[in-house]
Design an enzyme around this catalytic site. Structure first.
Site, PDB file in Angstrom:
ATOM      1  N   CYS A 107       0.886  -1.160   0.000  1.00  0.00           N
ATOM      2  CA  CYS A 107       0.000   0.000   0.000  1.00  0.00           C
ATOM      3  C   CYS A 107       0.920   1.205   0.000  1.00  0.00           C
ATOM      4  CB  CYS A 107      -0.920   0.046   1.219  1.00  0.00           C
ATOM      5  SG  CYS A 107      -1.885   1.588   1.243  1.00  0.00           S
ATOM      6  N   CYS A 110      -0.466   4.232   2.491  1.00  0.00           N
ATOM      7  CA  CYS A 110      -0.500   4.116   3.953  1.00  0.00           C
ATOM      8  C   CYS A 110      -0.253   2.658   4.327  1.00  0.00           C
ATOM      9  CB  CYS A 110      -1.805   4.661   4.514  1.00  0.00           C
ATOM     10  SG  CYS A 110      -3.272   4.193   3.589  1.00  0.00           S
ATOM     11  N   SER A 111      -1.262   1.966   4.777  1.00  0.00           N
ATOM     12  CA  SER A 111      -1.025   0.594   5.227  1.00  0.00           C
ATOM     13  C   SER A 111      -2.256  -0.271   5.020  1.00  0.00           C
ATOM     14  CB  SER A 111      -0.629   0.592   6.704  1.00  0.00           C
ATOM     15  OG  SER A 111      -1.643   1.242   7.452  1.00  0.00           O
ATOM     16  N   CYS A 112      -3.014  -0.042   3.940  1.00  0.00           N
ATOM     17  CA  CYS A 112      -4.213  -0.829   3.678  1.00  0.00           C
ATOM     18  C   CYS A 112      -3.833  -2.304   3.567  1.00  0.00           C
ATOM     19  CB  CYS A 112      -4.881  -0.352   2.400  1.00  0.00           C
ATOM     20  SG  CYS A 112      -5.429   1.372   2.525  1.00  0.00           S
TER      21      CYS A 112
HETATM   22 FE    FE Z   1      -3.265   2.202   2.828  1.00  0.00          FE
END
Ligand code: FE
Length: 199
Positions: A107, A110-112
Site C-alpha cells: 500500500c 499508507c497501510s491498507c
Molecule cells: Fe493504505
C-alpha cells in the site's frame, strides 16, 4: 573563549515522550497491563490468528478447482463462504502466482491490508521504505526477503487502497498431492500471501 555554563542539570523528557509513556506506565504500575503480554497479543494476531484465515482460503483454492475459480472471479464472495468478512476486507481481489508470474502487494499511500484474511499488518509493511521500494525495485525488495526470482519471471505489484485489498495465492508446492486442506493450510505463510515470500 567559550565558557558559558552548560550545567542545565538533567534534560527533561520531551513532552511527547511523556505523554506516550505516562498512560502505559500507569496501567503497568497498577498491574492492569503486562507489557510482555501486550506484545504477545499483538504477535499472536499478526502471525497466528489473522493469517490462518487466509491460509485456509489458499488451501481450499489449491485443493478445490471450483473454489479456485470462484476465488479468482469474486474473491470477496469466495472468502465470505469460509466466514471471513468484515472491515478492511469488503472488496477483495485474489491474484495467483504461477510459472513465470509472481505477485507482490503493497500500500503505497499508507497501510491498507486485508484484515479478515491476514490480521494485523506487520511493521515493515507500514514502513515508508517498503511502501516506496516495493514499487520502484520489487525484485530488490523480494531478494531482501530471500525471494530471488529468475529474470524471466514477471513481477506484478498491486497497490492496495481503501477500496481494494489483495490476497496472493502462492503456488502449491511440489509433492503435496497427498495432503488434505488442513495440512496444506499449515504450509501457507502470511508473507506468502503478501507476496514477499513464495509460500
Ligand atoms: Fe493504505
Amino acid at each position: 573563549m567559550h565558557d558559558h555554563d552548560h550545567d542545565h542539570g538533567q534534560e527533561p523528557l520531551p513532552d511527547i515522550a511523556l505523554r506516550v509513556k505516562a498512560p502505559e506506565s500507569l496501567l503497568v504500575d497498577k498491574g492492569l497491563v503486562d507489557p510482555a503480554a501486550l506484545d504477545a497479543i499483538v504477535d499472536h494476531y499478526e502471525h497466528k490468528v489473522g493469517p490462518r484465515n487466509g491460509a485456509r482460503v489458499v488451501a481450499r483454492a489449491w485443493s478445490n478447482p471450483a473454489y479456485r475459480e470462484r476465488l479468482l472471479a469474486d474473491a470477496t464472495a469466495a472468502i465470505s463462504e469460509l466466514g471471513y468478512t468484515g472491515g478492511q476486507g469488503e472488496h477483495m481481489i485474489a491474484v495467483e502466482n504461477g510459472p513465470g508470474v509472481h505477485n507482490l502487494v503493497v500500500c503505497t499511500l499508507c497501510s491498507c491490508y486485508p484484515w479478515p484474511v491476514l490480521g494485523l499488518p506487520p511493521v515493515w509493511y507500514k514502513s515508508s521504505a517498503y511502501r516506496s521500494r516495493a514499487v520502484i525495485d520489487p525484485r530488490g525488495v523480494l531478494a531482501e526477503f530471500g525471494t530471488v526470482l529468475d529474470a524471466e519471471t514477471e513481477v506484478r505489484v498491486w497497490d492496495s487502497t481503501a477500496e481494494i485489498r489483495y490476497l496472493v495465492i502462492p503456488e502449491r508446492p511440489e509433492g503435496t498431492n497427498d495432503l488434505d486442506e488442513a495440512q496444506l493450510a499449515v504450509l501457507v505463510t502470511r508473507d506468502g500471501m503478501i507476496g514477499t515470500s513464495r509460500l
